[in-house]
Every structure is written in structure tokens, then in C-alpha cells.
Write a protein that holds these residues in place. Structure first.
Motif, PDB file in Angstrom:
ATOM      1  N   SER A 190     -17.590  -5.238   1.231  1.00  0.00           N
ATOM      2  CA  SER A 190     -17.965  -5.997   0.030  1.00  0.00           C
ATOM      3  C   SER A 190     -17.999  -7.492   0.304  1.00  0.00           C
ATOM      4  O   SER A 190     -18.716  -8.231  -0.365  1.00  0.00           O
ATOM      5  N   ALA A 191     -17.194  -7.920   1.261  1.00  0.00           N
ATOM      6  CA  ALA A 191     -17.107  -9.359   1.546  1.00  0.00           C
ATOM      7  C   ALA A 191     -18.349  -9.876   2.260  1.00  0.00           C
ATOM      8  O   ALA A 191     -18.661 -11.068   2.210  1.00  0.00           O
ATOM      9  N   ALA A 192     -19.086  -8.978   2.905  1.00  0.00           N
ATOM     10  CA  ALA A 192     -20.184  -9.393   3.786  1.00  0.00           C
ATOM     11  C   ALA A 192     -21.330 -10.051   3.020  1.00  0.00           C
ATOM     12  O   ALA A 192     -21.430  -9.953   1.798  1.00  0.00           O
ATOM     13  N   ASP A 223     -30.643   0.616  -6.794  1.00  0.00           N
ATOM     14  CA  ASP A 223     -31.502  -0.175  -5.915  1.00  0.00           C
ATOM     15  C   ASP A 223     -30.590  -1.060  -5.074  1.00  0.00           C
ATOM     16  O   ASP A 223     -29.880  -1.915  -5.613  1.00  0.00           O
ATOM     17  N   VAL A 224     -30.587  -0.853  -3.762  1.00  0.00           N
ATOM     18  CA  VAL A 224     -29.641  -1.573  -2.899  1.00  0.00           C
ATOM     19  C   VAL A 224     -30.168  -2.944  -2.473  1.00  0.00           C
ATOM     20  O   VAL A 224     -29.577  -3.610  -1.624  1.00  0.00           O
ATOM     21  N   GLY A 225     -31.261  -3.370  -3.079  1.00  0.00           N
ATOM     22  CA  GLY A 225     -31.730  -4.745  -2.881  1.00  0.00           C
ATOM     23  C   GLY A 225     -32.174  -5.047  -1.463  1.00  0.00           C
ATOM     24  O   GLY A 225     -31.939  -6.152  -0.962  1.00  0.00           O
ATOM     25  N   LEU A 226     -32.824  -4.077  -0.828  1.00  0.00           N
ATOM     26  CA  LEU A 226     -33.358  -4.359   0.513  1.00  0.00           C
ATOM     27  C   LEU A 226     -34.473  -5.386   0.355  1.00  0.00           C
ATOM     28  O   LEU A 226     -35.428  -5.174  -0.386  1.00  0.00           O
ATOM     29  N   ASP A 227     -34.313  -6.511   1.022  1.00  0.00           N
ATOM     30  CA  ASP A 227     -35.226  -7.642   0.839  1.00  0.00           C
ATOM     31  C   ASP A 227     -35.825  -7.965   2.204  1.00  0.00           C
ATOM     32  O   ASP A 227     -35.108  -8.316   3.147  1.00  0.00           O
ATOM     33  N   GLU A 249     -21.786   1.039  -3.110  1.00  0.00           N
ATOM     34  CA  GLU A 249     -21.738   1.794  -4.370  1.00  0.00           C
ATOM     35  C   GLU A 249     -22.684   3.002  -4.284  1.00  0.00           C
ATOM     36  O   GLU A 249     -22.320   4.129  -4.636  1.00  0.00           O
ATOM     37  N   ALA A 250     -23.886   2.751  -3.778  1.00  0.00           N
ATOM     38  CA  ALA A 250     -24.880   3.833  -3.679  1.00  0.00           C
ATOM     39  C   ALA A 250     -24.443   4.883  -2.660  1.00  0.00           C
ATOM     40  O   ALA A 250     -24.616   6.086  -2.885  1.00  0.00           O
ATOM     41  N   ASP A 252     -28.216  -5.941  -0.443  1.00  0.00           N
ATOM     42  CA  ASP A 252     -27.044  -6.228  -1.271  1.00  0.00           C
ATOM     43  C   ASP A 252     -25.954  -5.230  -0.878  1.00  0.00           C
ATOM     44  O   ASP A 252     -25.972  -4.070  -1.294  1.00  0.00           O
ATOM     45  N   ASN A 253     -25.025  -5.701  -0.037  1.00  0.00           N
ATOM     46  CA  ASN A 253     -24.055  -4.774   0.557  1.00  0.00           C
ATOM     47  C   ASN A 253     -23.134  -4.135  -0.479  1.00  0.00           C
ATOM     48  O   ASN A 253     -22.667  -3.015  -0.293  1.00  0.00           O
TER      49      ASN A 253
END
Ligand SMILES: Cc1cc2nc3c(=O)[nH]c(=O)nc-3n(C[C@H](O)[C@H](O)[C@H](O)COP(=O)(O)OP(=O)(O)OC[C@H]3O[C@@H](n4cnc5c(N)ncnc54)[C@H](O)[C@@H]3O)c2cc1C
Length: 375
Positions: free
Chosen positions: A41-43, A84-88, A157-158, A151-152
Motif C-alpha cells: 500500500s505504501a508504494a 479498476d486498478v488504474g493501469l495508466d 484490493e482487487a 494504483d497499487n
């Protein structure tokens, strides 16, 4: 409780392995606290396979291979969990503020260009056109279009949700203190008042990996490398890319948050956010973007990167307990390396292929000289 596979540690590494194996194994994850709340989570969530590379070696290829797994992973997590894991995929900009830095980076990336990895040299004008809020002092830089971000926190969570859907059992708030090994096999993992047994045991306890009594000698120590990081929030999104400066980076999220990191402190498990680190991070952020650095950070936190003595991941079976596998030492790249780590450990457990020699724990056993560890 008895399952086919027991995973100790529910960070991004343990969760990814659990999810992969849940197809054809009963899996239990035992987590000391809540899953995904430590380093994972810190990453900052950068998928910096090229930005972090200094040579075309097995580690670089591991990172590239893992980076390529993210589009399919993100799509499958969305389908299974609605998260949605926010892969950008906007890519990463590396900024230079001196001619010497440009020359150093050009030399550092020459082999990547020659090997056909996408990388583009940019002028100051190109950079300011792409990112208007970057400092006017920038002289030039490089663009790595494939080094995106995720979004790590959403990722863990996912992963956990997907594991649940696939039938993985979770035992949270339970700390494994020791393993027992008999006749070269782990026979039990013990928490306060519970015993867990499994055909295969995977130690994925991050920076705490060698703090657990493994029941056999592990001739190396995983150290915690503390990272401190700040979070800014802007009313609207100011940046499109991950931006790496000479002394730090910023990672813009789609909701206006911008992470600014990170320190690398050899300070044990001390969770303190120090004034020195905050000052340093504000300075390195200001160097990248005075408009961002002049704002007040909205949050700050620390995390512990799992650091092996040779800085490389430690993946695969231990020679002294045949059913004990390690998935440790992801250090600065555990988010990036999570899909490939899951695949390698699952392949090993399924008997498809042992983990690559370069990353196998066996390397530390070979370094044993006269019964003591050569460091
Ligand atoms: C500030 C910072 C920035 C970073 N940025 C990036 C980045 O941009 N990109 C990237 O790829 N990587 C990044 N990293 C590195 C990445 O966060 C780690 O490599 C990765 O999270 C390690 O995952 P893990 O599952 O091994 O460890 P963790 O996430 O720490 O998980 C280990 C889990 O094991 C549990 N555990 C420990 N002991 C026990 C026990 N005895 N019994 C049961 N459970 C136990 C812990 O509670 C924890 O939940 C960053 C790290 C930090 C600190």
C-alpha cells in the motif's frame, strides 16, 4: 487448517501467488495484520522496468516480462471484481537539469535503444509541451512510453477480492511465528493458538521474511529498507506522466492525488516520518515542479521494502526443506514484479519449471563458506 498451499503474508506478492494457484489448489493466506496494508500500500505503483534498469540482464528481462502482463491482469481483475486498478499507460518522463545528466542518461540508455526498447530523447520544449507544470529549469530528458503506473492500493484490493471469488481462505490478524521441519519437509506453521499445515508453504512475508523462524537455516537476511513518501492533492489533474527528477519522482493519480517519493532509509522497522525526509521530498518535488512543491502535502507515510543482500528477488524452493518456497526480496519493484512472481512460483509448485537460477534461494546456500554466510 490444512490446504494444498499455505501462503504466509498477504501483500501484493502473497495475494498474486494465491490468486494464480487458486485455479487448481486449495489455498490459505495467513496475514499478520490486514492484507495489502504494508509495503504494497505504501508504494507509488510505478511499473518502471526500463527506468530502473542499468543493464540487459536477467533482472531486466524479469521486469519487462512482468510489465507486459499488466494489461491482461488489469482486464481480468476488472471482469472478476469490478475494480479498476488504474493501469495508466501514459509512460514515464525522466527530467535532466544539467548537460552532464543528459549525457549520463544517454549513455545509460544506449543499450536499451540498441536492443529496440522504446525510449525517446526529448528537448526542454517537448517536455514542457507535454507537462506544462514542470520546472522551466529543465534542459531535456527521456520518455519511456511503456513504463506506466498502477494504483497499487486498488491492485491489492482487487487481488484479494479475486482470491475470495476463487475460493482462497484468508486468516487475517494472525502472525505466523515459526515453521516446523521434519525429514526435510515443513510439517506445520504456528501462530499463537493455531497450527496450519499444507503440502506446500510459500513464505511471502515481505520485509519480515526472515524474521519468522523457518525451521531451517536461511543463510541470508531480508532487511527492511524504509521509504517515506508524500501525497499532494491538486484541484484538477496537473500531470499526465510519471515524472522522475534527479532526486525524486512524482506519480499523478487520475483523481488529482500526486505521490512524491521516496527516501531509501536503512532504519529498521521505524515507521517515523522524519522532518529531514519531508524537507528532502518537498525539495525534490519543487525541483521537478515548483507549482506542486509550493503546495502543502496532504498526507505522508512510510513502508518497508524487502531488501535481499544482493538486491535481487529471492524466488523458489529452499534446498533444505523441499516444500518450502520463498517469494521475498522484491525490494523497489514488488508491484511491478507481482504478476511474474506469481507465475514463477505457481510454475514451480505445479512442477512446470523451477524458478530461474538467478533468483533462486540456492545462490545464498552456495555462498556458505565454512558454515558461515559470506556477505
Ligand atoms: C515508499 C515506497 C515506494 C515504492 N514504490 C514502488 C513502485 O513505484 N513500484 C514498485 O514496483 N514497487 C514499489 N515499492 C516496492 C513494493 O512496495 C514492494 O516491493 C512490494 O510491496 C513488496 O510486496 P510484499 O508482498 O513482498 O511485501 P508487503 O506488502 O510488505 O507484504 C508482506 C505481508 O506479510 C505480512 N507478514 C509479515 N510477517 C508475517 C507473519 N509472521 N505472519 C503473517 N504475515 C506476515 C505483512 O503484514 C505484510 O502484509 C515501493 C515501496 C515503498 C516502501
Amino acid at each position: 487448517m490444512t490446504t494444498d498451499v499455505l501462503i504466509i503474508g498477504g501483500g501484493v506478492i502473497g495475494l498474486s501467488i494465491a490468486r494464480e494457484l487458486a485455479f487448481d489448489h486449495s489455498v490459505c493466506v495467513v496475514e499478520r495484520g490486514r492484507c495489502g496494508r504494508q509495503a504494497s500500500s505504501a508504494a507509488a505503483g510505478m511499473l518502471g522496468a526500463q527506468a530502473e534498469a542499468y543493464g540487459d540482464d536477467a533482472f531486466f528481462r524479469l521486469c519487462i516480462g512482468s510489465r507486459e502482463m499488466f494489461p491482461a491482469l488489469a482486464a481480468s481483475l476488472l471482469e472478476e471484481t469490478d475494480i479498476d486498478v488504474g493501469l495508466d499507460n501514459a509512460g514515464t518522463l525522466l527530467l535532466s537539469f544539467t548537460e552532464a545528466d543528459i549525457a549520463e542518461r544517454r549513455e545509460r540508455f544506449a543499450w536499451q535503444m540498441a536492443a529496440g526498447f522504446e525510449i525517446e530523447q526529448l528537448s526542454a520544449t517537448d517536455i514542457r509541451r507535454a507537462e506544462p507544470f514542470v520546472s522551466t529549469d529543465v534542459l531535456g530528458g527521456f520518455y519511456l512510453p511503456k513504463d506506466g503506473q498502477i494504483d497499487n492500493r486498488k491492485l491489492v484490493e482487487a487481488l484479494q477480492r479475486s482470491c475470495e471469488v476463487r475460493g482462497v481462505k484468508f486468516v487475517e490478524n494472525t502472525r505466523i511465528d515459526k515453521l516446523t521441519v521434519e525429514n526435510g519437509k515443513v510439517t506445520g506453521a504456528f501462530a499463537d493458538d493455531s497450527k496450519f499445515s499444507a503440502d506446500k508453504v510459500v513464505l511471502a512475508a515481505g520485509a519480515w521474511g526472515t524474521a519468522i523462524d523457518a525451521g531451517v537455516e536461511l543463510p541470508f537476511v531480508i532487511k527492511p529498507m524504509r521509504g517515506q513518501i508524500l501525497q499532494f492533492r491538486t484541484a484538477k489533474r496537473l500531470f499526465e506522466h510519471v515524472i522522475v527528477g534527479p532526486r525524486g519522482y512524482i506519480v499523478p493519480r487520475s483523481d488529482g492525488r500526486v505521490l512524491a517519493g521516496a527516501t531509501m532509509d536503512d532504519a529498521g522497522f521505524d515507521e517515523t516520518i522524519t522532518n529531514e525526509a519531508t524537507a528532502h521530498l518537498i525539495e525534490s518535488t519543487t525541483e521537478i515542479s515548483p507549482s506542486l512543491g509550493s503546495q502543502k502535502p496532504q498526507d505522508a507515510w512510510t513502508g518497508f521494502r524487502p531488501f535481499a543482500p544482493d538486491r535481487l528477488p529471492v524466488l523458489g524452493r529452499t534446498p533444505n526443506a523441499e516444500n518450502l518456497l520463498l517469494a521475498l526480496g522484491a525490494f523497489r519493484n514488488g508491484i511491478l514484479l507481482s504478476p511474474v512472481t506469481a507465475k514463477l512460483i505457481a510454475d514451480d509448485i505445479r512442477g512446470v519449471a523451477p524458478s530461474p537460477e538467478e533468483f533462486s534461494p540456492v545462490r545464498f546456500f552456495r555462498r556458505l563458506v565454512n558454515g558461515s554466510v559470506q556477505r
